[in-house]
Structure formats: structure tokens, C-alpha cells
Scaffold this motif. Structure first.
Motif, short mmCIF file in Angstrom:
data_model
loop_
_atom_site.label_atom_id
_atom_site.label_comp_id
_atom_site.label_asym_id
_atom_site.label_seq_id
_atom_site.Cartn_x
_atom_site.Cartn_y
_atom_site.Cartn_z
N ARG A 83 21.42 24.32 10.38
CA ARG A 83 22.67 25.03 10.85
C ARG A 83 22.77 24.54 12.51
O ARG A 83 24.14 24.12 12.93
CB ARG A 83 22.84 26.39 10.70
N ALA A 102 25.70 22.29 14.22
CA ALA A 102 26.39 22.72 15.41
C ALA A 102 26.21 21.79 16.42
O ALA A 102 27.35 21.44 17.26
CB ALA A 102 26.03 24.15 15.79
N THR A 156 29.58 26.38 17.68
CA THR A 156 28.30 27.33 17.70
C THR A 156 27.48 27.27 16.35
O THR A 156 28.41 26.98 15.29
CB THR A 156 28.82 28.47 18.03
N PRO A 157 26.50 27.87 16.28
CA PRO A 157 25.98 27.81 15.00
C PRO A 157 26.43 28.97 14.03
O PRO A 157 26.60 28.85 12.82
CB PRO A 157 24.36 28.33 15.21
N VAL A 192 29.44 27.25 12.44
CA VAL A 192 29.15 26.73 11.12
C VAL A 192 28.74 27.89 9.96
O VAL A 192 29.17 27.34 8.71
CB VAL A 192 27.76 26.05 11.37
#
Length: 95
Positions: free
Chosen positions: A47, A51, A57-58, A61
Motif C-alpha cells: 500500500r 501511495a 497517502t496510504p 489508497v
């Protein structure tokens, strides 16, 4: 012992779709099992890597995963992504 013979009618378009799915599944299986060699193996991203690649940002995601906007596989609590599928999202949108 005689065998019973049955005839099945199927439209050409339906048969074509069935054959295409079989071929697609077999090719994917070959890539996943590295039957074509390591040079064709797809990168698997976390992840965080997705990103970084997308400059988001994660958490974003994760939101996209939940919304079905991005292809993924889930292993336990972790999401994994194929690089080719992530890049492919942008290739399809630019056509």
C-alpha cells in the motif's frame, strides 16, 4: 457399452467469449507461476509503495480499495497490488 451423444447449440459470440476467458486465465496462470521465466514476473507493491508511486497517502489508497477504484489482493490484513494493474489504470484512462 454405447455412449450417449448430446448436441449443444451455442452462439459464436458466446463461444468466443468463453475461449477468450480460458486463454486469459491460462496466460495469467503462466505469469503467476513464472512458467514464462522470471523476466515476466510482475512486481508486487505494498500500500505504501502504491501511495508513493501515485503521490498520495496510504490512507487514500485504502479508501480507493474500499471504493473498488483500484485492483488489489488481500492477504490477512494487508493489501497487495500488481504494478502492471496500477500502471494499467492510467493507460486505460488515457485512451
Amino acid at each position: 457399452m454405447s455412449k450417449e451423444i448430446k448436441k449443444v447449440l451455442i452462439e459464436v459470440d458466446e463461444l468466443t467469449g468463453i475461449i477468450q476467458n480460458i486463454i486469459k486465465n491460462e496466460i495469467e496462470s503462466c505469469f503467476e507461476s513464472n512458467r514464462f521465466g522470471k523476466e515476466f514476473a510482475d512486481e508486487i507493491w505494498s500500500r505504501k509503495e502504491v501511495a508513493e508511486f501515485l503521490d498520495i497517502t496510504p490512507e487514500k489508497v485504502s479508501d480507493w480499495v474500499k471504493q473498488g477504484k483500484i485492483p488489489f489482493k488481500q492477504f490477512g490484513r494487508e493489501y497487495k497490488f500488481k504494478k502492471s494493474e496500477i500502471v494499467g489504470l492510467f493507460k486505460m484512462k488515457n485512451r
